[in-house]
Scaffold this motif. Structure first.
Motif, mmCIF file in Angstrom:
data_model
loop_
_atom_site.group_PDB
_atom_site.id
_atom_site.type_symbol
_atom_site.label_atom_id
_atom_site.label_comp_id
_atom_site.label_asym_id
_atom_site.label_seq_id
_atom_site.Cartn_x
_atom_site.Cartn_y
_atom_site.Cartn_z
ATOM 1 N N GLN A 11 0.935 -1.405 0.025
ATOM 2 C CA GLN A 11 -0.050 0.190 -0.104
ATOM 3 C C GLN A 11 0.715 1.125 0.023
ATOM 4 O OE1 GLN A 11 -2.352 -1.033 3.203
ATOM 5 N NE2 GLN A 11 -4.134 -1.324 1.895
ATOM 6 N N GLN A 12 2.163 0.923 0.657
ATOM 7 C CA GLN A 12 2.952 2.399 0.600
ATOM 8 C C GLN A 12 3.457 2.492 -0.585
ATOM 9 O OE1 GLN A 12 3.253 3.611 3.521
ATOM 10 N NE2 GLN A 12 4.676 5.469 2.988
ATOM 11 N N LEU A 69 0.754 4.147 -2.732
ATOM 12 C CA LEU A 69 0.831 5.527 -2.242
ATOM 13 C C LEU A 69 1.837 6.398 -2.895
ATOM 14 C CD1 LEU A 69 -0.334 5.419 1.556
ATOM 15 C CD2 LEU A 69 -1.506 6.641 -0.371
ATOM 16 N N ALA A 70 3.021 5.884 -2.872
ATOM 17 C CA ALA A 70 4.159 6.663 -3.291
ATOM 18 C C ALA A 70 3.924 6.799 -5.131
ATOM 19 C CB ALA A 70 5.502 5.786 -3.237
ATOM 20 N N SER A 77 1.277 6.982 -6.295
ATOM 21 C CA SER A 77 -0.238 8.173 -6.499
ATOM 22 C C SER A 77 0.467 9.328 -6.407
ATOM 23 C CB SER A 77 -1.017 7.752 -5.665
ATOM 24 O OG SER A 77 -1.614 6.521 -5.789
ATOM 25 N N VAL A 78 1.236 9.479 -5.311
ATOM 26 C CA VAL A 78 2.088 10.881 -5.313
ATOM 27 C C VAL A 78 2.781 11.239 -6.366
ATOM 28 C CG1 VAL A 78 3.768 12.003 -3.655
ATOM 29 C CG2 VAL A 78 2.064 10.501 -2.552
ATOM 30 N N GLU A 79 3.689 10.345 -6.773
ATOM 31 C CA GLU A 79 4.266 10.783 -8.075
ATOM 32 C C GLU A 79 3.385 11.049 -9.235
ATOM 33 O OE1 GLU A 79 7.188 7.544 -8.280
ATOM 34 O OE2 GLU A 79 8.218 8.213 -6.731
ATOM 35 N N MET A 125 10.085 8.573 -2.472
ATOM 36 C CA MET A 125 8.817 8.897 -2.304
ATOM 37 C C MET A 125 8.754 10.368 -1.955
ATOM 38 S SD MET A 125 5.690 7.508 -0.091
ATOM 39 C CE MET A 125 4.505 8.489 0.375
ATOM 40 N N GLN A 159 -0.885 6.223 6.682
ATOM 41 C CA GLN A 159 -1.084 5.873 5.259
ATOM 42 C C GLN A 159 -2.621 6.276 5.093
ATOM 43 O OE1 GLN A 159 -0.671 1.496 4.606
ATOM 44 N NE2 GLN A 159 1.264 1.858 4.079
ATOM 45 N N LEU A 161 -4.456 12.520 -0.408
ATOM 46 C CA LEU A 161 -4.188 12.432 -1.837
ATOM 47 C C LEU A 161 -5.478 12.371 -2.586
ATOM 48 C CD1 LEU A 161 -1.406 9.652 -2.262
ATOM 49 C CD2 LEU A 161 -1.606 11.832 -3.267
#
Lengths: 74, 251
Positions: free
Chosen positions: A45-46, A49-50, A52-54, B1, B235, B242
Motif C-alpha cells: 500500500q505504501q 501511495l508513492a 499516486s504521489v508521484e 517517495m 497511510q 491524496l
C-alpha cells in the motif's frame, strides 16, 4: 478388513518432547507469518501511495507548465 | 517517495486538508527528517522484539508438565492484550468521531481495527495450539474462548461493513456504532474466567523469570503493534489527502 491400531502419541518421551517443541514452533511460525503478511500488505500500500504521489506531482507540474506556456507566448 | 510536506508547500491551509485533530507526534511525522523520526522507533521496536524473543527462548525456564509448548503462553497473552487494547482504541476513536465528526479519529479507528483483528486471530490460533497441547483438544466452547471468538467476529464484521460503504462519514458513523456495540464484549473477555466456570486458567502461578519474559513479550508486542498502528494511520491520512488533492487537480 482391519487396520493396525495407530501408535499412541505418548509412545516415547523423546517423541513427546519433539511434539511439544513442534507445537511451540508452529505457534511462533503462525504469529510471524501473519505479521510478515500484514507488513507486506502495508508495504504494498505504501508503494501504491508513492506511485499516486508521484503521478499527482507530475500532473500538477504539467498543469503548471500548461498554464505558464500561454503567458510566455503572449 | 516525495514527502507530503513537499507537495503541500509551506501553506497549511489547503483544500481537502481538513484532516481533523490528530496528536502532535503524528502530525509532525511527515515533516521530520527520516533518520530522526522513522528509523529510531523502528530500531527501538526491533530491539524490544529481539529482547522479547531471547527472553522467551532463553530466560524463561521450561515448564515441567507442558515442556516447550508452554512457551506459547508468552505470545498468546501478548497477542490477546494487543487485541483487547486494539478494539478499545477502535471503540474510543469511534466515540470521539461521533462526538466531534472528525475523520482523523476514524483513521485511528480503522488502523486499530486491523491490528485488533490480526491480534484476535493470533490469540485464537496460538490458544488453539496451546489447548491441543494442554487439554488435548483444538477447540472447546469455553466462556473466554467463545468471548474472544465473538470479538474476532465483531472486528471482522467491522472491517467488512467499512469496506462496503463509500461515503467516508457514513462509513465512519456505521463503524463507530458497530465498534461501540462490539466493545461490550471486552469486559466479557476479561472477566469470563472469573464470572463463569471454565477450564481456561485465571492467572497461573509463575516463576519470576517467567513473569519477566511475559512482561517483556507484552511490552515488545505492544510496541510493535503500536508502531504498525501509527504507520497504518499515516497511510490512511495520506490516502485521504491524496484523494482530496486529486479531486482538486481534476478541477
Amino acid at each position: 478388513m482391519s487396520f493396525p491400531r495407530r501408535q499412541p502419541r505418548t509412545a516415547s518421551p523423546a517423541w513427546q518432547e519433539r511434539h511439544k517443541m513442534g507445537t511451540f514452533v508452529a505457534a511462533y511460525a503462525a504469529v510471524w507469518l501473519a505479521v510478515v503478511l500484514y507488513v507486506a500488505r502495508l508495504g504494498a500500500q505504501q508503494r501504491q501511495l508513492a506511485r499516486s504521489v508521484e503521478g499527482l506531482q507530475l500532473r500538477l507540474e504539467q498543469r503548471d507548465a500548461e498554464q505558464r506556456s500561454p503567458s510566455v507566448a503572449a | 517517495m516525495p514527502r507530503t510536506a513537499d507537495l503541500l508547500g509551506p501553506s497549511k491551509e489547503r483544500p481537502g486538508d481538513n484532516l481533523g485533530t490528530v496528536p502532535i507526534f503524528a502530525q509532525r511525522k511527515w515533516d521530520c527528517p527520516p533518520l530522526g523520526c522513522r528509523i529510531i522507533p523502528d530500531v527501538l521496536t526491533g530491539s524490544l522484539v529481539a529482547a522479547g524473543l531471547l527472553a522467551i527462548s532463553l530466560l524463561a525456564p521450561t515448564e515441567k508438565t507442558m515442556g516447550d509448548a508452554q512457551r506459547i503462553l508468552y505470545v498468546h497473552v501478548a497477542a490477546a492484550w494487543c487485541g483487547l487494547a486494539g478494539f478499545l482504541i477502535v471503540a474510543a476513536s469511534g466515540l470521539l468521531y461521533l462526538l466531534r465528526r472528525d475523520l482523523g479519529w476514524d483513521h485511528w479507528a480503522q488502523a486499530a481495527a486491523e491490528i485488533a483483528w490480526l491480534s484476535c486471530g493470533l490469540t485464537l490460533v496460538t490458544g488453539s495450539l496451546w489447548a491441543h497441547a494442554a487439554w488435548n483438544t483444538w477447540w472447546t466452547w469455553e466462556p473466554r474462548l467463545a468471548a474472544t471468538a465473538i470479538l474476532w467476529a465483531v472486528s471482522s464484521g467491522y472491517l467488512i461493513v467499512r469496506s462496503g460503504v463509500e461515503d467516508p462519514h457514513r462509513r465512519a458513523r456505521a463503524g463507530a456504532v458497530l465498534a461501540l456495540v462490539g466493545a461490550a464484549d471486552i469486559p466479557l473477555v476479561i472477566m469470563a474466567t472469573r464470572w463463569f466456570r471454565g477450564i481456561h486458567p485465571v492467572s497461573p502461578q509463575m516463576e519470576p523469570a517467567m513473569r519477566v519474559a511475559l512482561l517483556l513479550s507484552i511490552v515488545a508486542f505492544s510496541a510493535f503493534f503500536g508502531l504498525l498502528l501509527v504507520r497504518r494511520r499515516g497511510q490512511l491520512r495520506l490516502e485521504r489527502l491524496l484523494g482530496a488533492m486529486e479531486r482538486e487537480a481534476d478541477g
